[in-house]
Design a protein around this motif. Structure first.
Motif, short mmCIF file in Angstrom:
data_model
loop_
_atom_site.label_atom_id
_atom_site.label_comp_id
_atom_site.label_asym_id
_atom_site.label_seq_id
_atom_site.Cartn_x
_atom_site.Cartn_y
_atom_site.Cartn_z
N ILE A 102 -7.23 49.77 32.17
CA ILE A 102 -6.89 50.48 30.94
C ILE A 102 -7.51 49.81 29.72
N SER A 103 -7.74 50.59 28.70
CA SER A 103 -8.24 50.01 27.45
C SER A 103 -8.23 51.06 26.36
N HIS A 104 -8.41 50.61 25.17
CA HIS A 104 -8.70 51.53 24.07
C HIS A 104 -10.14 52.00 24.31
N PRO A 105 -10.47 53.27 23.99
CA PRO A 105 -11.85 53.71 24.22
C PRO A 105 -12.88 52.75 23.62
N ASP A 106 -13.96 52.55 24.37
CA ASP A 106 -15.10 51.75 23.91
C ASP A 106 -14.96 50.25 24.10
N ALA A 107 -13.83 49.79 24.62
CA ALA A 107 -13.69 48.34 24.81
C ALA A 107 -14.53 47.85 25.99
N GLY A 108 -14.91 48.79 26.89
CA GLY A 108 -15.78 48.40 28.00
C GLY A 108 -15.19 48.63 29.38
N LYS A 109 -14.24 49.57 29.47
CA LYS A 109 -13.57 49.85 30.73
C LYS A 109 -14.56 50.37 31.79
N THR A 110 -15.39 51.33 31.39
CA THR A 110 -16.35 51.89 32.34
C THR A 110 -17.34 50.83 32.80
N THR A 111 -17.79 50.04 31.86
CA THR A 111 -18.76 49.00 32.20
C THR A 111 -18.14 47.99 33.16
N LEU A 112 -16.93 47.58 32.89
CA LEU A 112 -16.26 46.61 33.77
C LEU A 112 -16.04 47.21 35.17
N ASN A 169 -15.51 58.34 31.64
CA ASN A 169 -14.68 59.55 31.65
C ASN A 169 -14.24 59.91 30.24
N LYS A 170 -14.97 59.34 29.30
CA LYS A 170 -14.64 59.64 27.91
C LYS A 170 -15.01 61.08 27.58
N ILE A 171 -14.21 61.72 26.76
CA ILE A 171 -14.60 63.02 26.25
C ILE A 171 -15.13 62.73 24.85
N ILE A 205 -10.93 39.84 28.05
CA ILE A 205 -11.44 39.96 26.68
C ILE A 205 -12.96 40.05 26.76
N ASN A 206 -13.46 41.18 26.32
CA ASN A 206 -14.85 41.57 26.59
C ASN A 206 -15.77 41.39 25.38
N LYS A 207 -17.05 41.46 25.63
CA LYS A 207 -18.11 41.47 24.61
C LYS A 207 -18.28 40.12 23.93
N LEU A 208 -18.13 39.04 24.70
CA LEU A 208 -18.28 37.70 24.12
C LEU A 208 -19.71 37.42 23.67
N ASP A 209 -20.64 38.29 24.07
CA ASP A 209 -22.03 38.13 23.60
C ASP A 209 -22.16 38.61 22.16
N ARG A 210 -21.06 39.14 21.61
CA ARG A 210 -21.07 39.53 20.19
C ARG A 210 -20.29 38.51 19.39
N GLU A 211 -20.55 38.52 18.08
CA GLU A 211 -19.79 37.62 17.22
C GLU A 211 -18.39 38.19 17.07
N GLY A 250 -15.23 37.23 28.80
CA GLY A 250 -16.51 37.52 29.44
C GLY A 250 -17.28 38.61 28.73
N SER A 251 -18.33 39.05 29.37
CA SER A 251 -19.13 40.13 28.83
C SER A 251 -19.46 41.06 29.99
N ALA A 252 -18.80 42.19 30.02
CA ALA A 252 -18.93 43.08 31.18
C ALA A 252 -20.36 43.58 31.33
N VAL A 253 -20.97 43.97 30.21
CA VAL A 253 -22.29 44.58 30.32
C VAL A 253 -23.30 43.55 30.87
N ASN A 254 -23.08 42.30 30.58
CA ASN A 254 -23.96 41.25 31.10
C ASN A 254 -23.43 40.65 32.40
P1 G4P Z 1 -14.91 52.45 27.66
O1 G4P Z 1 -15.10 52.93 29.05
O2 G4P Z 1 -13.82 51.45 27.52
O3 G4P Z 1 -14.77 53.51 26.65
O4 G4P Z 1 -16.22 51.63 27.26
P2 G4P Z 1 -17.67 51.56 27.90
O5 G4P Z 1 -17.68 50.77 29.14
O6 G4P Z 1 -18.27 52.90 27.92
O7 G4P Z 1 -18.37 50.66 26.80
C1 G4P Z 1 -18.47 51.02 25.45
C2 G4P Z 1 -19.72 50.43 24.85
O8 G4P Z 1 -19.61 48.99 24.87
C3 G4P Z 1 -20.99 50.75 25.62
O9 G4P Z 1 -22.02 50.84 24.68
C4 G4P Z 1 -21.20 49.52 26.48
O10 G4P Z 1 -22.55 49.32 26.85
C5 G4P Z 1 -20.74 48.44 25.52
N1 G4P Z 1 -20.34 47.20 26.21
C6 G4P Z 1 -19.58 47.05 27.32
N2 G4P Z 1 -19.45 45.74 27.63
C7 G4P Z 1 -20.12 45.05 26.69
C8 G4P Z 1 -20.37 43.66 26.49
O11 G4P Z 1 -19.95 42.78 27.23
N3 G4P Z 1 -21.12 43.32 25.40
C9 G4P Z 1 -21.63 44.27 24.55
N4 G4P Z 1 -22.34 43.82 23.54
N5 G4P Z 1 -21.43 45.58 24.72
C10 G4P Z 1 -20.69 45.98 25.78
P3 G4P Z 1 -22.56 52.22 24.14
O12 G4P Z 1 -23.62 51.90 23.16
O13 G4P Z 1 -21.44 53.09 23.69
O14 G4P Z 1 -23.10 52.89 25.40
P4 G4P Z 1 -24.41 52.53 26.23
O15 G4P Z 1 -25.41 53.46 25.72
O16 G4P Z 1 -24.74 51.09 26.02
O17 G4P Z 1 -23.97 52.80 27.64
#
Ligand code: G4P
Length: 526
Positions: free
Chosen positions: A16-26, A46-48, A138-144, A254-258
């Motif tokens: 679970i998460s607030h939209p955009d926190a990185g749920k799909t990526t994780l 699954n975002k609308i 806690i996600n997106k540690l690659d950001r400030e 951590g950083s899910a996307v990475n």
């Molecule tokens: P959600 O399901 O919780 O709504 O989030 P989702 O995974 O779609 O992630 C929201 C945005 O955050 C995506 O970017 C995703 O790439 C980005 N993101 C996820 N994890 C990290 C991370 O660890 N670091 C950073 N810097 N960003 C992260 P987007 O621009 O909305 O989509 P996309 O075009 O990159 O897919």
């Protein structure tokens, strides 16, 4: 394998998460680790999208995606993991609440830049109600982002739960170096990558090892030693029992996307997260290792194709072994039900299965016999608790625009309500029908689906209502008297339960004060 072994190796959780926190990526990274998908990008959000709100084709497409990805099963190091995705969009919050009744634990994703957001707070309330064990990522540690200590404080304060970090970030943003795993004391260094890499894990037996300076630099090494000392000093040792009781949330950074910090969390998750436990039914407590099968429906998904009225019921198995084609008792159907088309949900494909075990979620093709909250069992009548309806937030009256299609409208409304799209209240006086939802989007969905699937045309007239309160009283006479004197404000929910429709908070308070013997409930289960 014995039933007990099958149960012990299962972990069913919701993400679970607030939209955009990185749920799909994780989710995607977890599936990569489990070998359930081969490439990144395979899991769709699954975002609308906001811009899709009035685009029906888009919403249909997205509904299709969300059903495909709403349950994902995979194997990881001998553990069968069932991951349940939840809609992030707040208009579908009720769907999320119900999904949470089918899980044994939760992983909550928090954005380190934004901190704890509103949707996370609401979801945490539901977890707390049910004492669901929660792990925070806690996600997106690659950001400030914000200072890790501040984030921990905020989680404690806003989510009202004690925390215990089990990994710790080494720097952040552009200078993010990695995470130190406090659970098994290993160091995972950061190299941005979309793929999984296990060769970057260094075993550091002792943080005073001079190797640490070579690996992360002098400044970071000092800082890490200081942080770890502080954390171990401030936080008591991780108490697994407290986590399992929903009293303390282990936190990972951590950083899910990475793909960073994900494996640390997953490895700890399979170690500490609960296997299926006993569940409360109204009749009795049901243990997972009982021989007889039982389970309940927590979600129904209709086919959007009007020519095929079949639906998929999502069944959570609570006890025993579920077998395909065996006759089972449903609490409402007079005849036993038999399911030949039983699917498991693997990451990308649905496949027909022969059997399933406690903790598993199976999809049953249903032609209208099952409703949300229904139980199925091997003979016994069981009513599983914990699938309440919550008071909606927006209310509108249903106006039938085509009197010739009244029957279709009734049928459509009934079926949509059974799917849990929204709640229907019928006023005692004049049989006025009012739909209550959590968000505006559902009204558009209902209007569209009534037209498309049932050929009924409706409009909605806004109503000025604050809350729907289910009412009860130990004193039947008083309750009858209350219903009589307030009959303009009395309605029935779809189960025929009595509901008081309050127009404002102040007025509700006044009525509550004036009728102390009447109990007002904000959920349908009390
Ligand atoms: P959600 O399901 O919780 O709504 O989030 P989702 O995974 O779609 O992630 C929201 C945005 O955050 C995506 O970017 C995703 O790439 C980005 N993101 C996820 N994890 C990290 C991370 O660890 N670091 C950073 N810097 N960003 C992260 P987007 O621009 O909305 O989509 P996309 O075009 O990159 O897919």
């Amino acid at each position: 394998m014995s039933l007990t072994k099958e149960i012990q190796r299962r972990k069913t959780f919701g993400i679970i998460s607030h939209p955009d926190a990185g749920k799909t990526t994780l989710t995607e990274k977890l599936l990569l680790f489990g070998g359930a998908i081969k490439t990144a990008g395979a899991v769709k959000s699954n975002k609308i999208d906001t811009h899709a709100k009035s685009d029906w084709m888009e919403i249909e497409k997205q509904r299709g995606i969300s059903v495909a990805t709403s349950v994902m099963g995979f194997e990881y190091k001998g553990t069968k993991i069932n991951l349940l995705d939840t809609p992030g969009h707040q208009d579908f919050a009720e769907d999320t609440y119900r999904t949470l009744t089918a899980v044994d634990s939760v992983i909550m994703v928090i954005d380190c830049v934004k901190g704890v957001e509103i949707q996370t707070e609401k979801l945490m309330e539901v977890c707390r109600m049910r004492k669901t064990p929660v792990i925070c990522f806690i996600n997106k540690l690659d950001r400030e982002g914000r200072d890790p200590y501040d984030l921990l404080d905020e989680v404690e304060e806003k989510l009202n739960i004690n925390v215990r970090p089990l990994s710790w970030p080494i720097s952040m943003g552009k200078t993010f170096k990695g995470v130190y795993n406090l659970y098994n004391r290993s160091l995972n260094l950061f190299r941005p990558s979309q793929r999984k890499l296990s060769d970057d894990i260094m075993e550091i037996e002792d943080l005073s090892d001079a190797k640490l300076e070579d690996l992360v630099g002098e400044h970071n090494a000092d800082q890490l030693r200081e942080d770890v000392e502080l954390i171990e000093g401030v936080y008591p040792d991780f108490d697994k029992e407290a986590y399992l009781n929903g009293e303390i949330a282990p936190v990972f950074f951590g950083s899910a996307v990475n793909n960073f910090g994900v494996q640390e969390m997953l490895d700890t998750f399979i170690d500490i997260a609960p296997s299926p436990k006993s569940r409360h039914a109204e009749e009795r407590e049901v243990a997972p290792d009982e021989n007889k099968f039982s389970g309940f429906v927590f979600k129904i998904h209709a086919n959007m194709d009007p020519n095929h009225r079949n639906r998929i019921a999502f069944l959570r198995i609570c006890s025993g072994r579920f077998e395909r084609n065996k006759p089972y008792k449903s609490m409402r159907a007079t005849k036993p039900l038999r399911f030949s088309n039983v699917t498991s949900f693997m990451a990308q494909d649905k496949e027909i299965i022969e059997e399933a075990f406690p903790g598993d979620i199976v999809g049953l093709y249903d032609t209208g016999n099952l409703k949300i909250g229904d139980s199925l069992s091997d003979g016994e009548n069981l009513t599983f608790k914990g699938i309440p309806s919550f008071s909606p937030e927006i209310f509108k009256e249903v106006i039938n625009k085509d009197a010739m299609k009244t029957k279709q409208l009734e049928k459509g409304l009934k079926q949509l309500m059974e799917e849990g799209v929204a709640q229907l209240f019928t006023f005692d006086i004049g049989s006025r029908k009012v739909i209550g939802t959590v968000g505006q989007l559902q009204f558009e969905v209902i209007q569209f689906r009534l037209k498309n699937e049932y050929n009924a045309t409706v409009e909605f007239a806004p109503m000025n209502l604050y809350k729907a309160c289910w009412i009860s009283s130990k004193d039947k006479k008083q309750l009858d008297e209350f219903v009589r004197s307030k009959n303009r404000h009395i309605a029935y929910d779809k189960e025929g339960k009595l509901v008081f429709m309050a127009e404002s908070r102040a007025w509700l308070q006044m009525v509550q004060d004036n009728y102390p013997e009447i109990e007002f409930h904000f959920t349908s289960e009390f």
